[in-house]
Scaffold this active site. Structure first.
Site: not given
Ligand code: GLA
Length: 726
Positions: A198, A365-366, A442, A475-477, A479, A547
């Site tokens: 990462w 974002d989130d 997480r 943005k399709w995340d 994690n 990131d």
């Molecule tokens: C991931 C993404 C980040 C951000 C966070 C939000 O880490 O890579 O760019 O969107 O999630 O929780």
């Protein structure tokens, strides 16, 4: 060009632009590989006999005691019968045996390329490619194996995939089904892989092949930050412009294996496909299993030659949809600016500033949904948190639109927080093992996408949000990695299907959502670049590269990502200093130059920037807009390698070679430095060029041979040169 079949010798010759791939069905109908490399007209197969028996060889037929396969070059080998190297296919039969003996049965040559149902793949029409389908049969089980080879006429690209069809009466279990095998006569190669972690994804790693097995792979449920599903064999001393390179890239976003083994006779075998670890697939009579596709690129013009093949193939024959050839917008994303701490008003303040200087799209974002004020809750509850976004998404999006910007939104659809309404209602929807603790990462669990109802929930809940407001970008995340991969719906002996079923579920969801919302620009993400692979690019034409937004770290990450993936697939943004991942302070100009070498954007709270900084940012935006077509769709060449030098340099050149932009960034300055020159690539030697800010005329030949003299630069400083035909 195309695919030729010599019937009397049963030789198949697959020819691309400057590549040949040749194999034959021999007298026993075994598929023997003959050649893969620079295009040749014909092959004299009388002399090549890699199937000549050696001491200790396994002799399938004592009457022909000079014939053996255990050191031969084979097209699709299986382990344990006539060959003891790693096999491409392993099938458990009802008596427990895994032995197969595949023999050539028949073949078909067709124009174009068929799609692969349920899986992403490159595509081609009838004029672009030809496909060879070779049917192999195992007589004892009546197993039919179809090897698919597609060659793109004007490229040095061959794709491979395999179907396994049970034509017999027993229930079989596929334990290993690699998408591709290529055997080489010797081992005089270096292996190049893109490995890391990462925030430092896809770093270039090279090693000399040695006897034994060397491999890369993932068993993490995603292609992962750790190894990209890519590897290349390179002839000794390969450079950007010289040397033979064989690239292999799996069009798949889950568990994979890339294995290179070198035998006692220095034969090299390359295998690539789904990772057999934690995998199996039941095949009842008449059922079939389809492997993902491997994209093989051949270059005799070094790594640069390989990259340009991958770039144009992925732009033209992998990416799809409205955004395939469209200029991508400049975005501002609030993640590093606010993290979870925002309100509609505070976001609108940032948007206002961004709009004044020409940013085109705002990405929320989130943190906009459920009760999410940190990462401990609400994944799965895809409805807006009106405490934070008073008036909801529609109001925010409209306000953004009124400021002349488009609106985009973050999702993490594959996840479920234990603290969510979704979990309270469907605690059985996540991957888990009954009676065992559920392992969170997480604070989240992974939805079981092998269940149709879970996929349909995701499709409907995400679609509902997308239809509720003018949303132009997603943005399709994703994690976390997958653990406790088990699906209570499957019987005991089919549990190992779950990981691949997860991928099939994911691709089903993505296909459905991108089809329903055709005009939305989708950007993939997995904690940055944890799923940066061609599988995702088939659905989403860009991916958040890492990131790590530090410009100096990005020099390496973007350099090595570009070995395979074109700049237009890479999201890259300017973020604040000191950088949040590494604490480094770099000039705004450098951050701009590095970020504008992909899909440009910002992760800044612009309300905190002074007039001077804002006008510098505006200048970057204006420059990018003027040159966006060239950067996003021009030809990209790596010049200096930041892994080996104390700087990074690269150039974008227009197709007609009349325009170019060269970027150069120093890592650490040297005291009392020697002159720095950088040699251009991709220009026309015959053309004369002017360079903004520099006097006089430069010949293309001068720029490519003598190069351009650089000013003395301090730590982390960067320059760019706009080059135009005079
Ligand atoms: C991931 C993404 C980040 C951000 C966070 C939000 O880490 O890579 O760019 O969107 O999630 O929780």
């Amino acid at each position: 060009m195309g695919i030729q079949y010599n019937e009397s010798k049963k030789i198949f010759h697959i020819q691309g632009k400057s590549v040949s791939y040749i194999f034959k069905a021999d007298k026993y109908n075994n598929l023997i590989h003959l050649y893969y490399g620079k295009k040749i007209r014909n092959i004299n197969d009388n002399v090549i006999n890699t199937n000549k028996a050696k001491s200790w060889s396994i002799i399938p037929n004592e009457e022909d005691d000079q014939y053996a396969l255990d050191s031969a070059l084979l097209e699709y080998p299986t382990f344990g019968h006539v060959d003891l190297r790693s096999g491409a296919l392993s099938i458990e039969q009802e008596n427990g045996s895994r032995i197969l003996n595949l023999k050539y049965d028949s073949h078909k040559i067709i124009k174009g390329k068929k799609g692969i149902e349920g899986l992403p793949a490159t595509y081609a029409d009838e004029n672009e490619a030809e496909t060879l389908e070779i049917a192999l049969i195992d007589e004892v089980t009546n197993l039919l194996v179809v090897l698919n080879y597609t060659v793109f006429n004007d490229r040095n690209v061959i794709t491979k995939s395999v179907q396994i069809i049970n034509k017999g009466y027993q229930t079989l279990k596929v334990l290993n089904a690699q998408s591709c095998c290529v055997d080489y006569r010797n081992s005089d190669y270096e292996l190049l892989q893109l490995s890391g972690a990462w925030a430092r994804e896809r770093q270039i790693v090279k090693r000399q092949l040695v006897q034994g097995i060397q491999s890369i792979g993932s068993a993490r449920g995603t292609s992962s930050h750790v190894h990209n599903p890519f590897m290349a064999l390179m002839s000794p001393d390969t450079t950007e412009e010289n040397g033979e390179v064989f690239g292999f890239n799996l069009v798949y976003s889950g568990n994979f294996l890339g294995e290179v083994s070198v035998s006692e006779h220095n034969r090299t075998r390359v295998l690539m496909g789904i990772n057999p670890l934690n995998f199996s697939w039941q095949l009842k009579p008449e059922e079939r299993f389809q492997t993902p596709e491997v994209v093989m690129v051949y270059s005799n013009e070094g790594l640069g030659g390989m990259s340009s093949e991958y770039h144009s193939l992925y732009r033209e024959n992998l990416m799809r949809g409205t955004w395939k050839e469209k200029q991508r917008p400049i975005v501002i994303n609030n993640w590093e600016a606010t993290y979870f701490d925002f309100t509609r008003e505070s976001l609108e303040d940032i948007v206002k500033k961004a709009s004044e200087i020409g940013v085109e799209l705002f990405v929320l974002d989130d943190g906009w949904f459920g009760k999410r004020d940190d990462d401990t809750c609400s994944l799965g509850d895809w409805y807006v948190n009106t405490d934070k976004i008073e008036g909801g998404l529609e109001k925010l999006a409209k306000n953004v639109n009124n400021m002349d910007m488009d609106f985009g939104l973050w999702f993490e659809p594959e996840m479920i927080s234990p603290d969510s309404d979704l979990y309270r209602n469907h605690s059985d929807w996540c991957l888990h093992v009954e009676n065992r603790e559920r392992v969170t990462c997480r604070y989240q669990l992974v939805l079981n996408l092998s269940k149709k109802e879970v996929c349909d929930y995701i499709i409907e809940s995400v679609s509902k949000v997308l239809s509720s407001a003018p949303i132009k970008y997603v943005k399709w995340d994703m994690n976390r990695y997958l653990t406790d991969v088990m699906s209570m719906d499957l019987p005991r002996d089919r549990q190992m299907e779950t990981s691949h079923r997860y991928m099939l579920g994911l691709y089903y969801i993505m296909e459905e959502i991108v089809t329903r919302h055709k005009d939305i620009l989708f950007e993939g993400c997995s904690g940055g670049g944890g799923r940066f692979d061609p599988g995702i690019l088939y659905y989403m034409p860009q991916i958040w590269t890492s990131d790590d937004s530090d410009a100096i770290e990005r020099l390496k990450i973007q350099y090595s990502t570009s070995l395979v993936y074109p700049p237009v697939s890479m999201g890259s943004h300017v973020s604040s200093t000191p950088n949040h991942q590494v604490g480094r302070t770099t000039p705004l100009n450098t951050r701009g130059n590095v970020a504008m070498s992909g899909n440009f954007g910002y992760e800044l709270d612009l309300t905190k920037y002074n007039d001077k900084q804002i006008s510098e940012i505006k200048e970057q935006i204006d420059f990018y807009k003027e040159n966006r077509q060239l950067i996003q769709y021009g030809d990209y060449y790596r010049l200096n390698n930041p892994f080996e030098e104390n700087n990074g340099a690269w150039i974008f050149v227009s197709k007609d070679k009349t325009e170019a932009i060269l970027f150069y960034t120093t890592i650490l300055a040297e005291p009392n430095p020697v002159d720095q020159q950088v040699r251009c690539r991709g220009l026309n030697e015959e053309f004369n060029y002017k360079i903004d800010g520099l006097e006089g005329i430069f010949g293309g030949d001068e720029l490519m041979n003598l190069g351009l003299t650089l000013p003395e630069l301090k730590d982390f400083e960067s320059v760019r040169f706009r080059i135009r035909k005079a």
